[in-house]
Design a protein around this motif. Structure first.
Motif, PDB file in Angstrom:
ATOM      1  N   TYR A 127       0.842  -1.185   0.000  1.00  0.00           N
ATOM      2  CA  TYR A 127       0.000   0.000   0.000  1.00  0.00           C
ATOM      3  C   TYR A 127       0.886   1.247   0.000  1.00  0.00           C
ATOM      4  O   TYR A 127       2.061   1.178   0.355  1.00  0.00           O
ATOM      5  CB  TYR A 127      -0.910  -0.012   1.239  1.00  0.00           C
ATOM      6  CG  TYR A 127      -1.942  -1.117   1.198  1.00  0.00           C
ATOM      7  CD1 TYR A 127      -3.254  -0.864   0.815  1.00  0.00           C
ATOM      8  CD2 TYR A 127      -1.604  -2.429   1.512  1.00  0.00           C
ATOM      9  CE1 TYR A 127      -4.205  -1.870   0.758  1.00  0.00           C
ATOM     10  CE2 TYR A 127      -2.535  -3.450   1.455  1.00  0.00           C
ATOM     11  CZ  TYR A 127      -3.841  -3.165   1.089  1.00  0.00           C
ATOM     12  OH  TYR A 127      -4.773  -4.169   1.024  1.00  0.00           O
ATOM     13  N   PRO A 128       0.346   2.391  -0.367  1.00  0.00           N
ATOM     14  CA  PRO A 128       1.143   3.631  -0.355  1.00  0.00           C
ATOM     15  C   PRO A 128       1.426   4.090   1.068  1.00  0.00           C
ATOM     16  O   PRO A 128       0.858   3.571   2.044  1.00  0.00           O
ATOM     17  CB  PRO A 128       0.239   4.629  -1.098  1.00  0.00           C
ATOM     18  CG  PRO A 128      -1.140   4.103  -0.915  1.00  0.00           C
ATOM     19  CD  PRO A 128      -1.021   2.611  -0.886  1.00  0.00           C
ATOM     20  N   TYR A 129       2.298   5.076   1.182  1.00  0.00           N
ATOM     21  CA  TYR A 129       2.604   5.652   2.496  1.00  0.00           C
ATOM     22  C   TYR A 129       1.438   6.502   2.989  1.00  0.00           C
ATOM     23  O   TYR A 129       0.778   7.205   2.228  1.00  0.00           O
ATOM     24  CB  TYR A 129       3.860   6.525   2.417  1.00  0.00           C
ATOM     25  CG  TYR A 129       5.143   5.734   2.352  1.00  0.00           C
ATOM     26  CD1 TYR A 129       5.690   5.167   3.502  1.00  0.00           C
ATOM     27  CD2 TYR A 129       5.811   5.551   1.137  1.00  0.00           C
ATOM     28  CE1 TYR A 129       6.868   4.438   3.448  1.00  0.00           C
ATOM     29  CE2 TYR A 129       6.983   4.822   1.078  1.00  0.00           C
ATOM     30  CZ  TYR A 129       7.509   4.269   2.236  1.00  0.00           C
ATOM     31  OH  TYR A 129       8.670   3.552   2.173  1.00  0.00           O
ATOM     32  N   PHE A 130       1.206   6.410   4.298  1.00  0.00           N
ATOM     33  CA  PHE A 130       0.222   7.249   4.972  1.00  0.00           C
ATOM     34  C   PHE A 130       0.892   7.916   6.165  1.00  0.00           C
ATOM     35  O   PHE A 130       1.955   7.486   6.633  1.00  0.00           O
ATOM     36  CB  PHE A 130      -0.975   6.415   5.446  1.00  0.00           C
ATOM     37  CG  PHE A 130      -1.861   5.921   4.344  1.00  0.00           C
ATOM     38  CD1 PHE A 130      -2.839   6.749   3.802  1.00  0.00           C
ATOM     39  CD2 PHE A 130      -1.720   4.639   3.834  1.00  0.00           C
ATOM     40  CE1 PHE A 130      -3.666   6.301   2.779  1.00  0.00           C
ATOM     41  CE2 PHE A 130      -2.539   4.183   2.813  1.00  0.00           C
ATOM     42  CZ  PHE A 130      -3.515   5.021   2.286  1.00  0.00           C
ATOM     43  N   ASN A 131       0.269   8.963   6.664  1.00  0.00           N
ATOM     44  CA  ASN A 131       0.817   9.691   7.802  1.00  0.00           C
ATOM     45  C   ASN A 131       0.733   8.868   9.090  1.00  0.00           C
ATOM     46  O   ASN A 131      -0.214   8.103   9.304  1.00  0.00           O
ATOM     47  CB  ASN A 131       0.072  11.010   8.013  1.00  0.00           C
ATOM     48  CG  ASN A 131       0.300  11.994   6.887  1.00  0.00           C
ATOM     49  OD1 ASN A 131       1.269  11.880   6.134  1.00  0.00           O
ATOM     50  ND2 ASN A 131      -0.581  12.967   6.754  1.00  0.00           N
ATOM     51  N   CYS A 132       1.728   9.062   9.930  1.00  0.00           N
ATOM     52  CA  CYS A 132       1.734   8.462  11.253  1.00  0.00           C
ATOM     53  C   CYS A 132       2.484   9.389  12.190  1.00  0.00           C
ATOM     54  O   CYS A 132       3.082  10.386  11.756  1.00  0.00           O
ATOM     55  CB  CYS A 132       2.376   7.076  11.237  1.00  0.00           C
ATOM     56  SG  CYS A 132       4.168   7.083  10.919  1.00  0.00           S
ATOM     57  N   ARG A 133       2.471   9.080  13.474  1.00  0.00           N
ATOM     58  CA  ARG A 133       3.217   9.896  14.424  1.00  0.00           C
ATOM     59  C   ARG A 133       3.603   9.083  15.652  1.00  0.00           C
ATOM     60  O   ARG A 133       2.928   8.116  16.011  1.00  0.00           O
ATOM     61  CB  ARG A 133       2.404  11.114  14.851  1.00  0.00           C
ATOM     62  CG  ARG A 133       1.117  10.792  15.604  1.00  0.00           C
ATOM     63  CD  ARG A 133       0.294  12.049  15.821  1.00  0.00           C
ATOM     64  NE  ARG A 133      -1.015  11.741  16.389  1.00  0.00           N
ATOM     65  CZ  ARG A 133      -2.046  12.579  16.365  1.00  0.00           C
ATOM     66  NH1 ARG A 133      -1.926  13.771  15.807  1.00  0.00           N
ATOM     67  NH2 ARG A 133      -3.194  12.232  16.899  1.00  0.00           N
ATOM     68  N   PHE A 134       4.701   9.470  16.249  1.00  0.00           N
ATOM     69  CA  PHE A 134       5.139   8.952  17.537  1.00  0.00           C
ATOM     70  C   PHE A 134       5.194  10.139  18.490  1.00  0.00           C
ATOM     71  O   PHE A 134       5.734  11.185  18.141  1.00  0.00           O
ATOM     72  CB  PHE A 134       6.525   8.316  17.435  1.00  0.00           C
ATOM     73  CG  PHE A 134       6.555   7.034  16.645  1.00  0.00           C
ATOM     74  CD1 PHE A 134       6.482   5.811  17.284  1.00  0.00           C
ATOM     75  CD2 PHE A 134       6.683   7.058  15.260  1.00  0.00           C
ATOM     76  CE1 PHE A 134       6.522   4.619  16.561  1.00  0.00           C
ATOM     77  CE2 PHE A 134       6.722   5.880  14.529  1.00  0.00           C
ATOM     78  CZ  PHE A 134       6.643   4.665  15.185  1.00  0.00           C
ATOM     79  N   LYS A 135       4.669   9.967  19.677  1.00  0.00           N
ATOM     80  CA  LYS A 135       4.665  11.056  20.647  1.00  0.00           C
ATOM     81  C   LYS A 135       4.767  10.494  22.054  1.00  0.00           C
ATOM     82  O   LYS A 135       4.521   9.302  22.295  1.00  0.00           O
ATOM     83  CB  LYS A 135       3.383  11.878  20.503  1.00  0.00           C
ATOM     84  CG  LYS A 135       2.112  11.095  20.819  1.00  0.00           C
ATOM     85  CD  LYS A 135       0.870  11.958  20.652  1.00  0.00           C
ATOM     86  CE  LYS A 135      -0.407  11.182  21.005  1.00  0.00           C
ATOM     87  NZ  LYS A 135      -1.622  12.015  20.851  1.00  0.00           N
ATOM     88  N   GLU A 136       5.147  11.353  22.988  1.00  0.00           N
ATOM     89  CA  GLU A 136       5.191  10.945  24.388  1.00  0.00           C
ATOM     90  C   GLU A 136       3.798  11.015  24.982  1.00  0.00           C
ATOM     91  O   GLU A 136       3.073  11.998  24.796  1.00  0.00           O
ATOM     92  CB  GLU A 136       6.155  11.833  25.161  1.00  0.00           C
ATOM     93  CG  GLU A 136       7.613  11.645  24.735  1.00  0.00           C
ATOM     94  CD  GLU A 136       8.588  12.280  25.715  1.00  0.00           C
ATOM     95  OE1 GLU A 136       8.348  12.187  26.929  1.00  0.00           O
ATOM     96  OE2 GLU A 136       9.570  12.883  25.246  1.00  0.00           O
ATOM     97  N   ALA A 137       3.424   9.964  25.707  1.00  0.00           N
ATOM     98  CA  ALA A 137       2.117   9.911  26.366  1.00  0.00           C
ATOM     99  C   ALA A 137       2.216   8.972  27.560  1.00  0.00           C
ATOM    100  O   ALA A 137       2.716   7.847  27.431  1.00  0.00           O
ATOM    101  CB  ALA A 137       1.045   9.418  25.399  1.00  0.00           C
ATOM    102  N   ASP A 138       1.788   9.445  28.698  1.00  0.00           N
ATOM    103  CA  ASP A 138       1.818   8.634  29.932  1.00  0.00           C
ATOM    104  C   ASP A 138       3.213   8.111  30.240  1.00  0.00           C
ATOM    105  O   ASP A 138       3.389   6.983  30.737  1.00  0.00           O
ATOM    106  CB  ASP A 138       0.838   7.458  29.821  1.00  0.00           C
ATOM    107  CG  ASP A 138      -0.599   7.915  29.625  1.00  0.00           C
ATOM    108  OD1 ASP A 138      -0.956   8.982  30.167  1.00  0.00           O
ATOM    109  OD2 ASP A 138      -1.363   7.213  28.935  1.00  0.00           O
ATOM    110  N   GLY A 139       4.229   8.917  29.925  1.00  0.00           N
ATOM    111  CA  GLY A 139       5.598   8.535  30.222  1.00  0.00           C
ATOM    112  C   GLY A 139       6.186   7.505  29.273  1.00  0.00           C
ATOM    113  O   GLY A 139       7.287   6.997  29.502  1.00  0.00           O
TER     114      GLY A 139
END
Length: 216
Positions: A127-139
């Motif tokens: 499949y093609p690329y889609f947006n994603c994210r990594f973030k800090e949450a609950d430590g």
């Protein structure tokens, strides 16, 4: 039976849905729990971080301990003439690439992900690329695929110096996110294979595996 979910799954996995029974189509998202011998009174394998005992469900030990090995096994069974066979060498390079030290925080900055779904019987469906994210949450570091019809989200955990564990859930389109341990629970392994590239591996059936290829 949740017919709305079933129909959405069949559409999302087209053209694969034309080949699978309803039961198989529903299992593509990551419900497989690994070899049966690891599901009977399971003990945590040596290649998993024992500090995560109690965090990882015992029924996921097989999926996580055999992730890369299982993906290579499934890919090796894809033969000439199968759908997507031209991509086999590309996927082989992803799975055999050198791995590098990685921590959950190293994943922050990866912003795009594509799904590569491999079925030993039918071929490779990318499949093609889609947006994603990594973030800090609950430590902790939280991953979320934010676009596309099939989405995974969950937390990253250190497994070894060169691998992470993903524990989360899957959802469809704009449905609410799901969590690890729920009906839509998903577990996978994560490897950094370059300065700007990483992979997540999710065995999704005895003869199927999904790979997330992540780039910055």
């Amino acid at each position: 039976m949740n017919y709305r979910l079933l129909i959405t799954l069949l559409i999302a996995y087209c053209p694969m849905s034309a080949m699978f029974s309803h039961a198989e189509a529903g299992n593509l998202t990551g419900a497989w729990k690994g070899p049966q011998d690891l599901m009977i009174n399971p003990e945590m394998p040596d290649n998993l971080n024992h500090a995560l005992e109690g965090t990882i469900l015992p029924t996921d030990y097989g999926v996580l301990s055999l992730g890369r090995e299982k993906a290579q096994e499934v890919l090796s069974a894809v033969t000439a003439g199968s759908i997507g066979y031209a991509e086999k060498r590309v996927v082989e390079k992803l799975l055999s690439a050198k791995t590098y030290p990685i921590s959950p925080k190293d994943m922050i900055g990866f912003k795009q992900v594509r799904s590569i779904q491999i079925d030993a019987r039918y071929g490779i469906f990318s499949y093609p690329y889609f947006n994603c994210r990594f973030k800090e949450a609950d430590g902790k570091i939280f991953f979320e695929k934010t676009k596309g019809s099939q989405r995974k989200s969950g937390f990253m955990y250190q497994n070894s110096p060169e691998s992470l564990i993903f524990l989360g859930g899957w959802s469809l389109n704009e449905d609410p996110l799901t969590t690890y341990g729920s009906e839509n629970s998903v577990a996978g392994t994560v490897y950094k294979i370059g300065n700007n590239k990483a992979i997540m591996i999710f065995p999704t059936g005895e003869n199927r595996v999904e790979i997330y290829e992540l780039i910055k």
